[in-house]
Design a protein around this motif. Structure first.
Motif, mmCIF file in Angstrom:
data_model
loop_
_atom_site.group_PDB
_atom_site.id
_atom_site.type_symbol
_atom_site.label_atom_id
_atom_site.label_comp_id
_atom_site.label_asym_id
_atom_site.label_seq_id
_atom_site.Cartn_x
_atom_site.Cartn_y
_atom_site.Cartn_z
ATOM 1 N N VAL A 117 0.843 -1.192 0.000
ATOM 2 C CA VAL A 117 0.000 0.000 0.000
ATOM 3 C C VAL A 117 0.887 1.255 0.000
ATOM 4 O O VAL A 117 1.950 1.258 0.593
ATOM 5 N N TRP A 118 0.390 2.304 -0.692
ATOM 6 C CA TRP A 118 1.153 3.540 -0.839
ATOM 7 C C TRP A 118 0.339 4.732 -0.390
ATOM 8 O O TRP A 118 -0.879 4.751 -0.511
ATOM 9 N N TRP A 119 1.070 5.753 0.094
ATOM 10 C CA TRP A 119 0.476 7.022 0.505
ATOM 11 C C TRP A 119 1.290 8.174 -0.054
ATOM 12 O O TRP A 119 2.469 8.028 -0.342
ATOM 13 N N THR A 120 0.635 9.322 -0.148
ATOM 14 C CA THR A 120 1.339 10.555 -0.459
ATOM 15 C C THR A 120 1.500 11.319 0.844
ATOM 16 O O THR A 120 0.544 11.480 1.603
ATOM 17 N N LEU A 121 2.716 11.722 1.135
ATOM 18 C CA LEU A 121 2.951 12.476 2.370
ATOM 19 C C LEU A 121 3.080 13.965 2.089
ATOM 20 O O LEU A 121 2.835 14.782 2.961
ATOM 21 N N HIS B 77 5.372 6.986 0.424
ATOM 22 C CA HIS B 77 5.403 6.117 1.602
ATOM 23 C C HIS B 77 4.772 4.777 1.243
ATOM 24 O O HIS B 77 3.806 4.725 0.479
ATOM 25 N N ILE B 78 5.326 3.687 1.791
ATOM 26 C CA ILE B 78 4.853 2.346 1.455
ATOM 27 C C ILE B 78 4.705 1.509 2.725
ATOM 28 O O ILE B 78 5.448 1.692 3.695
ATOM 29 N N GLY B 79 3.743 0.610 2.697
ATOM 30 C CA GLY B 79 3.523 -0.343 3.782
ATOM 31 C C GLY B 79 2.975 -1.633 3.195
ATOM 32 O O GLY B 79 2.928 -1.798 1.982
ATOM 33 N N VAL B 80 2.536 -2.529 4.064
ATOM 34 C CA VAL B 80 1.991 -3.809 3.606
ATOM 35 C C VAL B 80 0.809 -4.197 4.492
ATOM 36 O O VAL B 80 0.860 -4.033 5.708
ATOM 37 N N ILE B 81 -0.258 -4.680 3.859
ATOM 38 C CA ILE B 81 -1.408 -5.175 4.616
ATOM 39 C C ILE B 81 -1.097 -6.600 5.053
ATOM 40 O O ILE B 81 -0.730 -7.434 4.238
ATOM 41 N N SER B 82 -1.225 -6.858 6.355
ATOM 42 C CA SER B 82 -1.025 -8.228 6.837
ATOM 43 C C SER B 82 -2.361 -8.956 6.894
ATOM 44 O O SER B 82 -2.473 -10.091 6.463
ATOM 45 N N LYS B 83 -3.354 -8.315 7.432
ATOM 46 C CA LYS B 83 -4.713 -8.859 7.448
ATOM 47 C C LYS B 83 -5.650 -7.659 7.492
ATOM 48 O O LYS B 83 -5.654 -6.907 8.462
ATOM 49 N N TYR B 84 -6.398 -7.487 6.418
ATOM 50 C CA TYR B 84 -7.270 -6.334 6.285
ATOM 51 C C TYR B 84 -8.103 -6.131 7.540
ATOM 52 O O TYR B 84 -8.659 -7.099 8.042
ATOM 53 N N PRO B 85 -8.179 -4.936 8.087
ATOM 54 C CA PRO B 85 -7.653 -3.650 7.626
ATOM 55 C C PRO B 85 -6.283 -3.287 8.227
ATOM 56 O O PRO B 85 -5.865 -2.146 8.150
ATOM 57 N N LYS B 86 -5.602 -4.255 8.819
ATOM 58 C CA LYS B 86 -4.324 -3.986 9.488
ATOM 59 C C LYS B 86 -3.181 -3.927 8.485
ATOM 60 O O LYS B 86 -3.080 -4.761 7.590
ATOM 61 N N PHE B 87 -2.327 -2.914 8.652
ATOM 62 C CA PHE B 87 -1.139 -2.813 7.814
ATOM 63 C C PHE B 87 0.070 -2.472 8.686
ATOM 64 O O PHE B 87 -0.067 -2.021 9.822
ATOM 65 N N TRP B 88 1.235 -2.704 8.128
ATOM 66 C CA TRP B 88 2.512 -2.412 8.785
ATOM 67 C C TRP B 88 3.273 -1.408 7.941
ATOM 68 O O TRP B 88 3.221 -1.439 6.718
ATOM 69 N N GLN B 89 4.006 -0.511 8.617
ATOM 70 C CA GLN B 89 4.816 0.492 7.933
ATOM 71 C C GLN B 89 5.912 0.973 8.870
ATOM 72 O O GLN B 89 5.850 0.736 10.072
ATOM 73 N N SER B 90 6.915 1.607 8.304
ATOM 74 C CA SER B 90 7.953 2.243 9.114
ATOM 75 C C SER B 90 7.881 3.735 8.856
ATOM 76 O O SER B 90 8.222 4.211 7.765
ATOM 77 N N GLY B 91 7.391 4.451 9.848
ATOM 78 C CA GLY B 91 7.217 5.895 9.716
ATOM 79 C C GLY B 91 8.280 6.671 10.462
ATOM 80 O O GLY B 91 8.838 6.183 11.446
ATOM 81 N N SER B 92 8.538 7.882 10.005
ATOM 82 C CA SER B 92 9.593 8.686 10.620
ATOM 83 C C SER B 92 9.305 9.020 12.081
ATOM 84 O O SER B 92 10.227 9.183 12.869
ATOM 85 N N SER B 93 8.028 9.069 12.469
ATOM 86 C CA SER B 93 7.709 9.379 13.862
ATOM 87 C C SER B 93 7.434 8.138 14.708
ATOM 88 O O SER B 93 7.380 8.224 15.929
ATOM 89 N N SER B 94 7.285 6.971 14.051
ATOM 90 C CA SER B 94 6.878 5.780 14.801
ATOM 91 C C SER B 94 7.834 4.606 14.689
ATOM 92 O O SER B 94 7.781 3.692 15.510
ATOM 93 N N GLY B 95 8.672 4.588 13.658
ATOM 94 C CA GLY B 95 9.430 3.375 13.370
ATOM 95 C C GLY B 95 8.472 2.318 12.854
ATOM 96 O O GLY B 95 7.372 2.627 12.388
ATOM 97 N N VAL B 96 8.873 1.062 12.945
ATOM 98 C CA VAL B 96 8.030 -0.026 12.431
ATOM 99 C C VAL B 96 6.869 -0.249 13.403
ATOM 100 O O VAL B 96 7.082 -0.489 14.594
ATOM 101 N N THR B 97 5.662 -0.148 12.869
ATOM 102 C CA THR B 97 4.466 -0.298 13.685
ATOM 103 C C THR B 97 3.289 -0.737 12.818
ATOM 104 O O THR B 97 3.342 -0.624 11.602
#
Length: 158
Positions: free
Chosen positions: A105-109, A117-137
């Motif tokens: 999944v992609w976003w515009t920041l 920005h990119i992430g991955v859905i593990s089980k809809y609607p949950k996704f994982w991403q590494s953000g500058s303010s959160s790290g991997v979450t």
């Protein structure tokens, strides 16, 4: 050649797609397995801090996380950027509401970075991403959220 799904064996001829006789629940079980593998592997990296350009458990950016994850779930991607991953995968993309586990999944920041920005859905609607303010979450999609408002598209990869 034989294809083994759960406890059943199905013959495959060279170059042919999966035979129509394979029960849909067994094909879905294979997809479920990759969803579980994404979830379990992403949890290993949970809490790893954001670090631009990095891709290991000492720190990783969003595309580094996708690269790291892909290497461990058995479907490696080359190290790239969020935008290049979008261009590498075929298709126009789907909305997150039509996506499922295994979709990138992609976003515009910012307006000048529509696939920033990119992430991955593990089980809809949950996704994982590494953000500058959160790290991997992990996060969840929901209507009207930041992740919904800035969403660009999703493509099946895993």
């Amino acid at each position: 050649m034989l294809l083994l799904l759960s406890s059943s064996v199905y013959p495959l001829s060279s170059g042919s797609p999966l035979p129509d006789e394979i029960p849909q629940h067994e094909v879905k079980a294979q997809k479920k397995t990759i969803q579980q593998k994404i979830e379990e592997t992403a949890k290993i990296a949970e809490g790893v801090p954001y670090s631009w350009g990095d891709e290991d458990l000492t720190g990783m950016d969003c595309s580094g996380f996708i690269y790291w994850l892909s290497q461990r779930v058995g479907k490696p991607l080359p190290r790239s950027t969020a935008k290049r991953y979008w261009m590498m995968l075929s298709g126009d993309g789907e909305h997150w509401k039509e996506s499922e586990g295994g979709y990138l999944v992609w976003w515009t920041l910012t307006p000048n970075r529509p696939y920033g920005h990119i992430g991955v859905i593990s089980k809809y609607p949950k996704f994982w991403q590494s953000g500058s303010s959160s790290g991997v979450t992990s996060r969840n999609f929901f209507d009207g959220s930041y992740w919904d408002e800035n969403f660009v598209g999703a493509k099946d990869y895993f």
